[in-house]
Design a protein around this motif. Structure first.
Motif, mmCIF file in Angstrom:
data_model
loop_
_atom_site.group_PDB
_atom_site.id
_atom_site.type_symbol
_atom_site.label_atom_id
_atom_site.label_comp_id
_atom_site.label_asym_id
_atom_site.label_seq_id
_atom_site.Cartn_x
_atom_site.Cartn_y
_atom_site.Cartn_z
ATOM 1 N N ALA A 232 -6.224 3.435 -0.558
ATOM 2 C CA ALA A 232 -5.755 4.801 -0.308
ATOM 3 C C ALA A 232 -4.797 4.851 0.879
ATOM 4 N N GLU A 233 -5.052 4.040 1.895
ATOM 5 C CA GLU A 233 -4.180 4.015 3.074
ATOM 6 C C GLU A 233 -2.776 3.536 2.710
ATOM 7 N N LEU A 234 -2.691 2.520 1.868
ATOM 8 C CA LEU A 234 -1.382 2.028 1.426
ATOM 9 C C LEU A 234 -0.663 3.082 0.598
ATOM 10 N N ILE A 235 -1.387 3.741 -0.294
ATOM 11 C CA ILE A 235 -0.789 4.795 -1.115
ATOM 12 C C ILE A 235 -0.228 5.905 -0.240
ATOM 13 N N ALA A 236 -1.014 6.341 0.737
ATOM 14 C CA ALA A 236 -0.578 7.423 1.621
ATOM 15 C C ALA A 236 0.654 7.023 2.418
ATOM 16 N N PHE A 237 0.690 5.795 2.896
ATOM 17 C CA PHE A 237 1.862 5.328 3.630
ATOM 18 C C PHE A 237 3.116 5.402 2.766
ATOM 19 N N LEU A 238 3.031 4.907 1.540
ATOM 20 C CA LEU A 238 4.198 4.894 0.655
ATOM 21 C C LEU A 238 4.655 6.299 0.281
ATOM 22 N N ALA A 239 3.725 7.249 0.267
ATOM 23 C CA ALA A 239 4.068 8.633 -0.061
ATOM 24 C C ALA A 239 4.604 9.396 1.135
ATOM 25 N N SER A 240 4.464 8.833 2.331
ATOM 26 C CA SER A 240 4.815 9.550 3.552
ATOM 27 C C SER A 240 6.269 9.344 3.937
ATOM 28 N N ASP A 241 6.722 10.168 4.884
ATOM 29 C CA ASP A 241 8.077 10.035 5.405
ATOM 30 C C ASP A 241 8.254 8.753 6.208
ATOM 31 N N ARG A 242 7.146 8.138 6.609
ATOM 32 C CA ARG A 242 7.240 6.851 7.311
ATOM 33 C C ARG A 242 7.800 5.762 6.414
ATOM 34 N N ALA A 243 7.717 5.974 5.112
ATOM 35 C CA ALA A 243 8.232 4.998 4.143
ATOM 36 C C ALA A 243 9.484 5.522 3.446
ATOM 37 N N ALA A 244 10.277 6.298 4.166
ATOM 38 C CA ALA A 244 11.409 7.002 3.556
ATOM 39 C C ALA A 244 12.452 6.082 2.930
ATOM 40 N N SER A 245 12.519 4.826 3.369
ATOM 41 C CA SER A 245 13.490 3.889 2.808
ATOM 42 C C SER A 245 12.862 2.914 1.817
ATOM 43 N N ILE A 246 11.591 3.098 1.533
ATOM 44 C CA ILE A 246 10.919 2.212 0.568
ATOM 45 C C ILE A 246 10.948 2.873 -0.794
ATOM 46 N N HIS A 247 11.593 2.226 -1.736
ATOM 47 C CA HIS A 247 11.801 2.841 -3.046
ATOM 48 C C HIS A 247 11.978 1.749 -4.096
ATOM 49 N N GLY A 248 11.383 1.972 -5.255
ATOM 50 C CA GLY A 248 11.514 1.015 -6.351
ATOM 51 C C GLY A 248 10.787 -0.287 -6.087
ATOM 52 N N ALA A 249 9.769 -0.246 -5.220
ATOM 53 C CA ALA A 249 9.083 -1.462 -4.801
ATOM 54 C C ALA A 249 7.660 -1.514 -5.349
ATOM 55 N N GLU A 250 7.113 -2.718 -5.377
ATOM 56 C CA GLU A 250 5.710 -2.924 -5.721
ATOM 57 C C GLU A 250 5.014 -3.562 -4.529
ATOM 58 N N TYR A 251 3.910 -2.964 -4.107
ATOM 59 C CA TYR A 251 3.136 -3.498 -2.998
ATOM 60 C C TYR A 251 1.784 -3.975 -3.509
ATOM 61 N N VAL A 252 1.507 -5.248 -3.298
ATOM 62 C CA VAL A 252 0.261 -5.855 -3.727
ATOM 63 C C VAL A 252 -0.764 -5.765 -2.613
ATOM 64 N N ILE A 253 -1.990 -5.369 -2.959
ATOM 65 C CA ILE A 253 -3.094 -5.337 -1.990
ATOM 66 C C ILE A 253 -4.279 -6.024 -2.661
ATOM 67 N N ASP A 254 -4.393 -7.330 -2.418
ATOM 68 C CA ASP A 254 -5.343 -8.147 -3.178
ATOM 69 C C ASP A 254 -6.090 -9.164 -2.339
ATOM 70 N N GLY A 255 -6.005 -9.067 -1.012
ATOM 71 C CA GLY A 255 -6.721 -10.020 -0.176
ATOM 72 C C GLY A 255 -6.196 -11.433 -0.291
ATOM 73 N N GLY A 256 -4.974 -11.590 -0.823
ATOM 74 C CA GLY A 256 -4.385 -12.910 -0.974
ATOM 75 C C GLY A 256 -4.680 -13.589 -2.292
ATOM 76 N N THR A 257 -5.164 -12.819 -3.265
ATOM 77 C CA THR A 257 -5.597 -13.414 -4.543
ATOM 78 C C THR A 257 -4.462 -14.128 -5.264
ATOM 79 N N ILE A 258 -3.309 -13.475 -5.385
ATOM 80 C CA ILE A 258 -2.178 -14.116 -6.072
ATOM 81 C C ILE A 258 -1.742 -15.320 -5.245
ATOM 82 N N PRO A 259 -1.760 -16.517 -5.815
ATOM 83 C CA PRO A 259 -1.570 -17.735 -5.001
ATOM 84 C C PRO A 259 -0.121 -18.122 -4.766
ATOM 85 N N THR A 260 0.833 -17.390 -5.335
ATOM 86 C CA THR A 260 2.232 -17.758 -5.205
ATOM 87 C C THR A 260 3.003 -16.730 -4.399
ATOM 88 N N VAL A 261 4.166 -17.109 -3.939
ATOM 89 C CA VAL A 261 5.041 -16.201 -3.194
ATOM 90 C C VAL A 261 5.697 -15.223 -4.157
#
Length: 261
Positions: A232-261
């Motif tokens: 929820a914290e990540l969602i709120a950040f992306l919806a806020s004016d603090r993320a005004a230049s973040i657009h068309g992006a995907e943010y992963v929150i997985d504790g490092g599960t995906i093993p590749t860059v």
């Protein structure tokens, strides 16, 4: 889990789907704590909404999206932020052969079409106003599918991510930001039901099913699933004016599960 919450959504009108359980409920609480007016939706009304408005709707149907649209305008007078959390898998274990035509249809009906319909219903208002933020919740399974039980779910979330990228290209120049949050394993009520389904098919225990999922994911380097409040914290950040230049992006929150860059 608690965070120091800035009051940066004061007076903002926020719609959150599936806001009565798990990550959706945590997202509703996060926006309320930051001063937002929140409308959430699910098929049935929960006992405690914590100050949010509620409309009962089945978003797997076109009528459900229309119901939420009407409630958003009647209750909030419009929408500044749309967060689409709804999703999940009801498929059994057993791999691709266990996925019938009906199961494929139902997985896409839950994980793709509701976002498409609700965007179509609410984004024109944002575009007309020239501002707004949309966050779609997908899944790391779009890149790390669990073939034993969630192939159709993973495919639907992959489609949601591609759709979100295309949508961002269209509405970004019109003042509306679109981003995707892709969680890994979140510790929610749905996790238990998911593990029980796997255990029922395999004939093993829930703990064995849990270990099987961890092994299929390749482990979680931080040693635990995410807490709903963290998502929820990540969602709120992306919806806020603090993320005004973040657009068309995907943010992963997985504790490092995906093993590749």
């Amino acid at each position: 889990m608690s965070f120091s919450i800035p009051n940066d959504f004061e007076g903002r009108r926020v719609v959150v789907t599936a806001g009565t359980k798990g990550a959706g409920r945590a997202t509703v609480r996060r926006f309320l704590a930051a001063g937002a007016r929140v409308l959430t939706t699910a098929r049935s009304r929960p006992d405690d909404l914590g100050g949010a408005e509620f409309v009962a709707a089945d978003l797997t149907t076109p009528d459900g999206a229309a119901t939420v649209r009407d409630a958003a305008f009647a209750t909030l007078g419009g929408v500044d932020v749309l967060v689409h959390v709804l999703g999940g898998s009801g498929a059994p274990g057993g791999g691709f052969a266990a996925l019938t035509e009906e199961l494929w249809q139902s997985e896409f009906a839950l994980n793709l079409w509701p976002a498409v319909r609700l965007d179509r219903a609410l984004l024109p208002h944002m575009v007309e106003r020239g501002s707004g933020a949309v966050v779609h919740v997908a899944s790391i399974q779009r890149t790390l599918p669990l073939y034993e039980s969630t192939t159709a779910y993973a495919a639907a979330k992959a489609a949601l991510t591609v759709y979100s990228k295309a949508l961002s290209k269209e509405v970004g120049p019109k003042g509306v930001r679109v981003n995707v949050v892709s969680p890994g394993w979140i510790y929610t009520e749905a996790v238990d039901a998911f593990l029980q389904r796997i255990a029922a098919v395999s004939g093993g225990s829930v703990e064995t099913a849990r270990q099987g999922v961890l092994e299929a994911l390749g482990g979680i380097p931080i040693g635990r699933p995410a807490d709903p409040a963290e998502v929820a914290e990540l969602i709120a950040f992306l919806a806020s004016d603090r993320a005004a230049s973040i657009h068309g992006a995907e943010y992963v929150i997985d504790g490092g599960t995906i093993p590749t860059v």
